[in-house]
Scaffold this motif. Sequence first.
Motif, PDB file in Angstrom:
ATOM      1  N   ALA A 178     -13.302 -16.581  -3.089  1.00 50.32           N
ATOM      2  CA  ALA A 178     -12.628 -15.959  -4.239  1.00 50.32           C
ATOM      3  C   ALA A 178     -13.647 -15.458  -5.256  1.00 50.32           C
ATOM      4  N   TYR A 179     -14.708 -16.211  -5.449  1.00 48.34           N
ATOM      5  CA  TYR A 179     -15.734 -15.845  -6.423  1.00 48.34           C
ATOM      6  C   TYR A 179     -16.491 -14.586  -5.993  1.00 48.34           C
ATOM      7  N   PHE A 180     -16.793 -14.470  -4.709  1.00 44.33           N
ATOM      8  CA  PHE A 180     -17.585 -13.347  -4.204  1.00 44.33           C
ATOM      9  C   PHE A 180     -16.738 -12.195  -3.678  1.00 44.33           C
ATOM     10  N   LEU A 181     -15.434 -12.320  -3.696  1.00 42.21           N
ATOM     11  CA  LEU A 181     -14.558 -11.334  -3.062  1.00 42.21           C
ATOM     12  C   LEU A 181     -14.797  -9.903  -3.552  1.00 42.21           C
ATOM     13  N   GLU A 229       0.834  -1.205   0.000  1.00 45.46           N
ATOM     14  CA  GLU A 229       0.000   0.000   0.000  1.00 45.46           C
ATOM     15  C   GLU A 229       0.872   1.261   0.000  1.00 45.46           C
ATOM     16  N   ALA A 230       1.929   1.250   0.813  1.00 48.06           N
ATOM     17  CA  ALA A 230       2.838   2.394   0.860  1.00 48.06           C
ATOM     18  C   ALA A 230       3.579   2.582  -0.452  1.00 48.06           C
ATOM     19  N   ALA A 231       3.880   1.467  -1.139  1.00 47.40           N
ATOM     20  CA  ALA A 231       4.605   1.539  -2.416  1.00 47.40           C
ATOM     21  C   ALA A 231       3.678   1.845  -3.589  1.00 47.40           C
ATOM     22  N   GLY A 232       2.352   1.816  -3.358  1.00 41.89           N
ATOM     23  CA  GLY A 232       1.404   2.189  -4.392  1.00 41.89           C
ATOM     24  C   GLY A 232       0.965   1.081  -5.325  1.00 41.89           C
ATOM     25  N   HIS A 233       1.286  -0.179  -5.009  1.00 44.18           N
ATOM     26  CA  HIS A 233       0.870  -1.258  -5.908  1.00 44.18           C
ATOM     27  C   HIS A 233       0.014  -2.319  -5.207  1.00 44.18           C
ATOM     28  N   ALA A 234      -0.582  -1.982  -4.063  1.00 47.48           N
ATOM     29  CA  ALA A 234      -1.416  -2.951  -3.355  1.00 47.48           C
ATOM     30  C   ALA A 234      -2.646  -3.343  -4.172  1.00 47.48           C
ATOM     31  N   GLN A 235      -3.167  -2.406  -4.964  1.00 46.44           N
ATOM     32  CA  GLN A 235      -4.379  -2.667  -5.741  1.00 46.44           C
ATOM     33  C   GLN A 235      -4.082  -3.061  -7.183  1.00 46.44           C
ATOM     34  N   GLN A 236      -2.828  -3.189  -7.558  1.00 48.03           N
ATOM     35  CA  GLN A 236      -2.475  -3.483  -8.956  1.00 48.03           C
ATOM     36  C   GLN A 236      -2.925  -4.884  -9.344  1.00 48.03           C
ATOM     37  N   LYS A 292      -6.614 -17.810 -14.692  1.00 47.52           N
ATOM     38  CA  LYS A 292      -7.120 -16.745 -15.553  1.00 47.52           C
ATOM     39  C   LYS A 292      -7.524 -15.510 -14.765  1.00 47.52           C
ATOM     40  N   ALA A 293      -8.067 -15.690 -13.579  1.00 52.96           N
ATOM     41  CA  ALA A 293      -8.558 -14.565 -12.787  1.00 52.96           C
ATOM     42  C   ALA A 293      -7.402 -13.684 -12.315  1.00 52.96           C
ATOM     43  N   LEU A 294      -7.637 -12.376 -12.309  1.00 51.88           N
ATOM     44  CA  LEU A 294      -6.643 -11.438 -11.815  1.00 51.88           C
ATOM     45  C   LEU A 294      -6.808 -11.260 -10.308  1.00 51.88           C
ATOM     46  N   THR A 295      -5.722 -10.902  -9.660  1.00 46.32           N
ATOM     47  CA  THR A 295      -5.745 -10.662  -8.221  1.00 46.32           C
ATOM     48  C   THR A 295      -4.801  -9.525  -7.902  1.00 46.32           C
ATOM     49  N   SER A 296      -4.683  -9.184  -6.640  1.00 49.46           N
ATOM     50  CA  SER A 296      -3.764  -8.137  -6.185  1.00 49.46           C
ATOM     51  C   SER A 296      -3.350  -8.453  -4.754  1.00 49.46           C
TER      52      SER A 296
END
Length: 507
Positions: free
Chosen positions: A222-225, A170-177, A186-190
Motif C-alpha cells: 500500500a505504501y509503495f503502490l 473503468e467503463a463508468a469513468g470512476h475507476a481512478q476517482q 486517512k489515505a485515499l484510494t480508488s
Amino acid sequence: MIRKLFTRRSEHPLADGKELARILAELRVETPAKAVEEVMSWFESLQHGDDFRVLQYFQLLRQLDEAAQPHLRRLARDYLNSGGGSALVEQRLWTASHAYWAAVAAQYATCIERARLDAKGSDAFKALLPLAVARVQAARCRQLKWQAYRYGPIDDFLWKELATTYLAAEAAGHAQQPMQLYPAQKALTSVAQQYLHANVFFSSSMDSLTPLQIELADRLIAYFLPGFVFSVDCRPDSVYWLDAASGSAPVRLARHPGAKRPGLRFLSPGTARQALDELIHLVERGDVPDDLNLGGQYPQRVLVPVLYHLRAHWAVRPPQRRHQRHVVKTRMNVLHGFEQSHAVFSGSRPPWAAESGSETWLVENVSLGGFRALFDDSSAQTLKLGELLCMQPEGGDNWLLGASRRVNRLAGERASLGIQVLSRRARSIDLRPRQSGFSAAVRIPGIWLHDSGEPGVLRIVLLTGGFNVQVPVEFSDDGQRHLLTPLELEESGGDYEIGRFRDQAIA
C-alpha cells in the motif's frame, strides 16, 4: 431468528432511527467477535428488507460496516499474534474475519445491482456509487489476504469479481476517482488502486511468508503502490500481464500473452523498486519513515526479511527455480527446531520414538535445492514457515539441515510444504565470545553449515538472539582454532538465525 422480529414491509428494526442509533452504540462496546457476529446477522436481515430504497439500504450497510471496522482490526491483531496458541482459536478468528469480508462484499454488490435495476429510483445514490464500488473491491482484497494467511488456493471467483468490478468502474469513468474508504483511514484510494494492490500482492509470492510477514508486506505494498505502473501497453520493465476480461491472475511475461485485446493489462514495478531500496537503507540504519503505517512497532530483524523478500519479487527478473525437480515417492524422518538439530549434528542421534518429537513425511519430489512434502489438510494446520528441520531420508544414514519455505493448500484437502536444504554436511560446534583478548566462558551452541561455498566466510546457525555483529566469537575444530568476525545477519527463522562470519585461523 432475526427475520421473526419484523415483517417484510416496514417494521425492520434498522428502519427506526432511534433503534439504529441504539444498535450502533451497543456494537461499539461489544466484544470484537460478538460485534462482528451481530453485524453479520444484520447483513442477513437486510436481504429481506425489500422496502428499503437503494440510498437507505446503502446508508444502513455503510454504518454497520463502519461500526465493525475497529472490531475487525482487533480480530486481525489477535490472529496474527496467535502463533503457538490454540489451533481452534486461530481457526475461529480466521473464519470470522474471512466470512465477514465475503459477506460485506456481497452486500455492497447487492446494493449496486439494485441501483442498476432501478435507475430512476436510484438518482440520490449516484454520488455514492463510486464509494460502494470501492468498498466491494476493498473487501475482495481483504478476502485475498485472508486466504493468503492460510496459503490458498485463491478462488477463481475472487479474481473474476475483482476484474469485473474494475472494468465496470473503468467503463463508468470512476475507476481512478480518489476517495477515503473508511473514516479512520486517512489515505485515499480508488477502485483501480485496489485492483492493482491485489495484483501486486499476488505477484509478491506470499506463500513463502508467515502470516505476520504477509500483513507487513501488504502494508508495504500500500505504501509503495503509487510507484507501480499498470497499463494497457507492455513496457520494457513490465514483469507480469493479466487479462481482466477473463478474470485471470497475473502471469509472468516469460509466458507471452498473445494477441492484444481489450482486457490485457501489464504490471511493472516502476519506481517502487528504487523507493524500496531507499527504505531498506533507512531501516538498516534503524530509521522508519513517519508516514509508513505498519500497524505497530516492529524490530529491524522482523521487518528487514520482508523488505528483502519484496525487493527480490519486485525485480525486473523475479526469482526463478534454479534446480530441476524430480518426481519421487519416498519417506523422510524429520525432527523440528534448533535444539534437536544441534543434538543430531553433535553426534547424539536421537531414538525414533514418539517422545523424541520425530515425524515421518512423504516426499513427492526433490531437487538439488530441496524437497516438497505432502500432507492432508488437517496436518497442514501445524506447518510453520521458517522452521528449522533436521531430516534423514528413509534408508539413509546421512542427516540434512533444512528450513520450511513455502506452504500451498491443494485440491482434495491436501497441502504441500517446500523445504530448502541449508546444508548436507552440517556440524554442531560450541562458540565462545572473544572479548578483550581472551575467550569468555559463555558457551554459544551453533551449527556450522560446512558446505557453504564462499571462501573465507562461514555461515553458522544460532539460537534466536545469538548473533551480535559487535562481538567476535571463536571455536575449535579438529585442533584448529577459528576466530570469527561477524559480517551480517543473513536470516531469522522460528527459533534460529543464520549469521555470516569472516573466518581467521589462529594458533
